[in-house]
Design an enzyme around this catalytic site. Structure first.
Site, PDB file in Angstrom:
ATOM      1  N   GLU A 153     -13.061  -0.401  -6.616  1.00 18.70           N
ATOM      2  CA  GLU A 153     -12.966  -1.355  -5.511  1.00 18.70           C
ATOM      3  C   GLU A 153     -12.502  -0.670  -4.229  1.00 18.70           C
ATOM      4  O   GLU A 153     -13.176  -0.722  -3.218  1.00 18.70           O
ATOM      5  CB  GLU A 153     -11.991  -2.485  -5.876  1.00 18.70           C
ATOM      6  N   ASP A 185       0.820  -1.217   0.000  1.00 19.22           N
ATOM      7  CA  ASP A 185       0.000   0.000   0.000  1.00 19.22           C
ATOM      8  C   ASP A 185       0.858   1.273   0.000  1.00 19.22           C
ATOM      9  O   ASP A 185       0.849   2.051   0.961  1.00 19.22           O
ATOM     10  CB  ASP A 185      -0.948   0.004   1.214  1.00 19.22           C
TER      11      ASP A 185
HETATM   12  O1  FUB Z   1      -3.327  -3.747   2.936  1.00 18.76           O
HETATM   13  C1  FUB Z   1      -4.642  -4.039   3.296  1.00 18.76           C
HETATM   14  C2  FUB Z   1      -5.577  -3.681   2.181  1.00 18.76           C
HETATM   15  O2  FUB Z   1      -5.217  -4.337   0.985  1.00 18.76           O
HETATM   16  C3  FUB Z   1      -5.538  -2.228   1.799  1.00 18.76           C
HETATM   17  O3  FUB Z   1      -6.212  -1.400   2.705  1.00 18.76           O
HETATM   18  C4  FUB Z   1      -6.155  -2.306   0.445  1.00 18.76           C
HETATM   19  O4  FUB Z   1      -5.983  -1.160  -0.334  1.00 18.76           O
HETATM   20  C5  FUB Z   1      -5.471  -3.508  -0.136  1.00 18.76           C
HETATM   21  O5  FUB Z   1      -4.248  -3.175  -0.711  1.00 18.76           O
END
Ligand code: FUB
Length: 610
Positions: free
Chosen positions: A220, A46
């Site tokens: 998403e 992220d």
């Molecule tokens: O890293 C946890 C979750 O996975 C994030 O909040 C989303 O964007 C996805 O990447």
């Protein structure tokens, strides 16, 4: 300070070593140039890049080794001035920062305002098990960050916050999965006006998803909103699972949005992806994550970056994941102290908090190495020093060029110091390190953990390395003079590195600026690399480094770097390589920094001409 437990880390070390081998094997033999993913010693996810003061700060999540879910307990910070050598700043924020949160240190983002840094993150609220958005604040981009409110800023069981400040000063916080929401943040960045507003997820705005009646659009999660040339962009993760990265645009910060298509197609062994987009030093960069490291996958991800160019109509090109990553901006100066945790590629090592401040590299075993890319040795290094500690009997640092098995230009011995945080400096002779090379510090010794390394620095023959005296401006104005007219002073409030920079005010011509006489140090026909950081004190001038040469009674002007626009908001690197030659007797050579037009005051720091 972290107490080293040297019995629990072998799995992760193996991952890092295997990662290095995998990328080396994936490339042409002998060209170990992989720089993606950016970090090899932990899994990162992220990405949220932020440009501040001539550096890119990269905020990430941290996927725990061996995770089978989004098991994330802390966030991490890395930074770079050249997009290839990244400094590990450790973890300045974790779930413990938010006393009311108990899990899910997921995708956040940092934004600067009024000299402070605000980090918005989704976390699980202990009291009700719902995902909410917390905000932490720090005085420095590397923290420490503290909970700004002692409670969530906003919450509706959705995730992935992203803050954006429009040109009129109005800040917005966007977030959401499955919805897409925004609030108008107040200037304090920790409160908001009005209530959370749902952005309509129309197929015109966010594309069409088939086969999922409850989610008819591609949107998403992970919104990344920014403005470029008057157009608002929202880059997001599309159509789980697996996700691809797509974007929409709008004429205003709250829409209406128009779907523009795919940026990064599905690829990369992670079923999620997550975008971060910045402009830095005249280039555009796209950050994302994948599962490229061995052991990597949907819950063990790694952040990577690609450089890209917008199409002439402002649309995104298609961007594909690579193992080479972004090209280096400029070179790295080995004649100033470099943190050992500034790494282009690390094999087998880990990092930890150092008792001397910052981080150090540790868990070093025989055969581990650190690659530092694009190191400008210039005319030649003569010695290498490293700050080291060892609770065992130490080992050796092999100073190698071009690859981990490349020529050894020096070998430093490290003895036992009585503790993993008991530091001493070791120095050894160096021979054959000239020009610009990738530097490999390869560690050798017996079995088990050998030693830790906190920082390193080369020195060169007087006059054969950096031709500039006091280039890092840590010794007042020593060595510097004024080319033309103006007033020179040391500024201790704003520095690119260290405790001060050089200020030039009262210029009466564009050609006026801080300079140094380098007549006695120049070699005819030699190629010199210039790196100098500049920051405007007023206006937005274009700055450049120039060499005036007077030989045989004629003066000529050599452009050492292209003119680059600088601002008062941060540091800009002027960089270039130029062959310097003249006919007749050289009577004067002056290195100086000037502007293309105008007489704006500016600051100079960390200058090298070598
Ligand atoms: O890293 C946890 C979750 O996975 C994030 O909040 C989303 O964007 C996805 O990447």
């Amino acid at each position: 300070m972290k107490v080293q437990d040297r019995t629990t880390t072998r799995g992760r070390r193996a991952i890092a070593w295997l990662a290095s081998m995998a990328c080396v094997l994936a490339l042409t033999p002998g060209t170990a140039t992989a720089d993606n993913p950016i970090v090899q010693h932990i899994y990162t996810a992220d990405p949220a890049p932020m440009v501040h003061d001539g550096r890119v700060y990269l905020y990430t999540g941290h996927d725990e080794d061996g995770s089978t879910y989004f098991t994330m307990r802390e966030w991490r910070v890395f930074s770079s001035a050249d997009m290839v050598n990244w400094t590990d700043h450790g973890s300045p924020m974790s779930l413990a920062t938010f006393a009311w949160a108990d899990a899910n240190a997921w995708a956040g983002q940092v934004i600067a305002r009024n000299g402070k840094f605000y980090w918005y993150v989704p976390v699980r609220q202990r009291s009700n098990g719902q995902m909410v958005i917390g905000v932490a604040v720090a005085d420095s981009p590397t923290g420490p960050f503290r909970d700004a409110l002692g409670r969530p800023l906003v919450g509706n069981n959705e995730i992935d916050p992203h803050a954006f400040i429009d040109d009129d000063g109005q800040a917005y916080l966007y977030w959401g999965n499955p919805g897409l929401w925004y609030v108008r943040l107040n200037p304090d960045m920790i409160s908001f006006s009005g209530s959370a507003t749902r952005i309509p997820l129309t197929t015109a705005g966010f594309g069409t998803r088939t086969g999922n009646a409850s989610r008819p659009t591609l949107y998403e999660e992970g919104p990344w909103v920014f403005k470029r040339n008057g157009l608002y962009y929202n880059v997001f993760a599309a159509e789980c699972c697996s996700e691809f990265l797509a974007y929409s645009t709008a004429t205003g910060p709250t829409g209406p949005w128009t779907y523009r298509g795919t940026i990064m197609p599905r690829q990369g062994a992670s079923f999620t992806n997550h975008a971060g987009v910045i402009d830095f030093q005249g280039g555009s960069y796209f950050f994302y994550h994948n599962g490229a490291l061995p052991g990597g996958g949907g819950y063990t991800r790694s952040v990577a970056v690609e450089k890209f160019t917008y199409n002439s109509n402002g649309t995104f090109p298609t961007i594909t994941m690579t193992t080479t990553g972004a090209p280096q901006i400029g070179t790295l100066n080995p004649y100033v102290r470099q943190e050992a945790e500034t790494i282009a590629w690390g094999a087998g090592i880990e990092t930890e908090a150092s008792s001397e401040g910052g981080m150090n590299v540790g868990w070093i075993e025989n055969g581990d190495y650190i690659k530092v890319k694009g190191v400008a040795f210039g005319a030649g290094a003569t010695a290498f020093s490293a700050r080291v500690a060892s609770a065992t009997s130490g080992g050796r640092i092999e100073v190698r060029l071009d690859s981990a098995t490349g020529p050894t230009v020096g070998t430093c011995t490290v003895g036992g110091t009585g503790g993993w945080q008991t530091w001493t400096t070791t120095t050894c002779a160096v021979s054959g390190a000239t020009g610009t090379h990738d530097l490999y510090l390869r560690f050798a010794g017996g079995s088990g953990n050998l030693f830790n390394i906190n920082w390193w620095q080369f020195s060169g023959t007087a006059g054969s390395a950096n031709l500039l005296t006091n280039g890092d401006v840590e010794n007042g104005t020593t060595g510097w003079g004024v080319h033309g007219s103006g007033t020179l002073a040391r500024n201790t409030t704003v520095a690119h590195g260290g405790g001060g920079s050089l200020s030039i005010t009262g210029r009466t011509g564009a050609w006026n600026g801080p300079g140094q006489d380098v007549t006695a140090r120049l070699t005819n026909g030699k190629s010199y690399t210039t790196n100098v950081w500049v920051r405007a004190q007023s206006g937005t001038p274009s700055a450049k480094a120039t060499l005036s040469l007077t030989a045989g009674g004629t003066t000529s002007y050599l452009q050492l770097t292209p003119a680059v626009g600088v601002t008062v908001n941060g540091w800009t690197l002027l960089t270039g390589t130029t062959t310097v030659s003249w006919s007749g007797t050289l009577s004067n050579a002056t290195f100086y920094v000037e502007t293309a037009q105008g007489t704006d005051s500016f600051l100079v720091d960390d200058a090298s001409f070598q």
